[in-house]
Design an enzyme around this catalytic site. Sequence first.
Site, mmCIF file in Angstrom:
data_model
loop_
_atom_site.group_PDB
_atom_site.id
_atom_site.type_symbol
_atom_site.label_atom_id
_atom_site.label_comp_id
_atom_site.label_asym_id
_atom_site.label_seq_id
_atom_site.Cartn_x
_atom_site.Cartn_y
_atom_site.Cartn_z
ATOM 1 N N SER A 1 0.831 -1.203 0.000
ATOM 2 C CA SER A 1 0.000 0.000 0.000
ATOM 3 C C SER A 1 0.863 1.249 0.000
ATOM 4 O O SER A 1 1.954 1.267 0.591
ATOM 5 C CB SER A 1 -0.903 -0.006 1.240
ATOM 6 O OG SER A 1 -1.523 1.247 1.425
ATOM 7 N N TYR B 1 -2.680 -0.125 10.022
ATOM 8 C CA TYR B 1 -2.829 -0.748 8.703
ATOM 9 C C TYR B 1 -1.528 -0.632 7.913
ATOM 10 O O TYR B 1 -1.023 -1.617 7.354
ATOM 11 C CB TYR B 1 -3.982 -0.083 7.939
ATOM 12 C CG TYR B 1 -4.016 -0.450 6.475
ATOM 13 C CD1 TYR B 1 -4.370 -1.729 6.063
ATOM 14 C CD2 TYR B 1 -3.698 0.493 5.495
ATOM 15 C CE1 TYR B 1 -4.407 -2.070 4.713
ATOM 16 C CE2 TYR B 1 -3.726 0.157 4.145
ATOM 17 C CZ TYR B 1 -4.079 -1.117 3.759
ATOM 18 O OH TYR B 1 -4.102 -1.453 2.436
#
Length: 322
Positions: A114, A139
């Site tokens: 990501s 995350y």
Amino acid sequence: MHCAERLLSRGDTVVGIDSLNAYYDPALKEARLARLSSHPNFSFERLDVADRAGMAALFARVRPTRVLHLAAQAGVRYSIDQPDDYSDSNLLGFGNVLQGCRAAQVQHLVYASSSSVYGGNAKLPYSERDAVDHPVSYYAATKKANEVMAHSYAHLYGMPTTGLRFFTVYGPWGRPDMALFKFTRAMLAGEPIDVYGNGQLVRDFTYIDDIVEGVLRVLDKPATPDPAYDPLAPNPGISTAPYRIFNIGNSTPTVLMDYIAALEAALGTTADKRMLPIQPGDMHSTAADVSALAAWVGFKPATPVGEGVARFARWYRDFYGS
């Protein structure tokens, strides 16, 4: 779903894995699955990647040649409230995938990282050569962990692994917790939209078709050791092991207010905007340097935001009704 469709259309056999959990509407997940289920070369396993025994049994039975690992507990803000879900899916689950790939002697593991791994970095555009040691959400921390876990397996077992840092993916069939989905639903219902960062956040919005093209090209080209790697001046995107990291982004950073304007044009309505401060865990700006991806597979995303948003709006009205 989009990647599976492309793989099936070119003649590959695909085994799909999903827990179909209720993080967002399972009906949307079922509808995606229905698009694939009629294909003779597709089979589906309802399985949680955190299920160690189940994953080991599946790898032993299927013995895949290549693995595209896109399963994760997604979402920056949700990771603040429910960190255990991220530990289970993104750490334990990823470990199970690595173990399965090792046991099955998989030719190439490609997995979703990501853009959030860049965290507190301020230099734009983000490059794979940059250090990513300051995540601003749990995350993001799990995604950075995936990259270093993958490197250890590439180094220890010679297993080719490639991590792809996606930059704000959007498009038809996307996640309802993403801004474009929420904005569209609210605007068509005549409700206000929540605009964080007072509309000045910047994102490198990347259309789904561009993501899929990049993913498949990378999947078809297993990672190799890079002779240019210098341990005295380490480049985090390459290694002496068969390990690679690539950004996949549109390289056209867009201010959130311009993204909303594109949606207003596509829907033919003006949003009632409720301006709010930036949320905990959010990054102010993202922008991708994709020169490494272009050099590796000869492709870089290029779909204009206005065109991509219009395609999403058409799909949304077709799927949900206007």
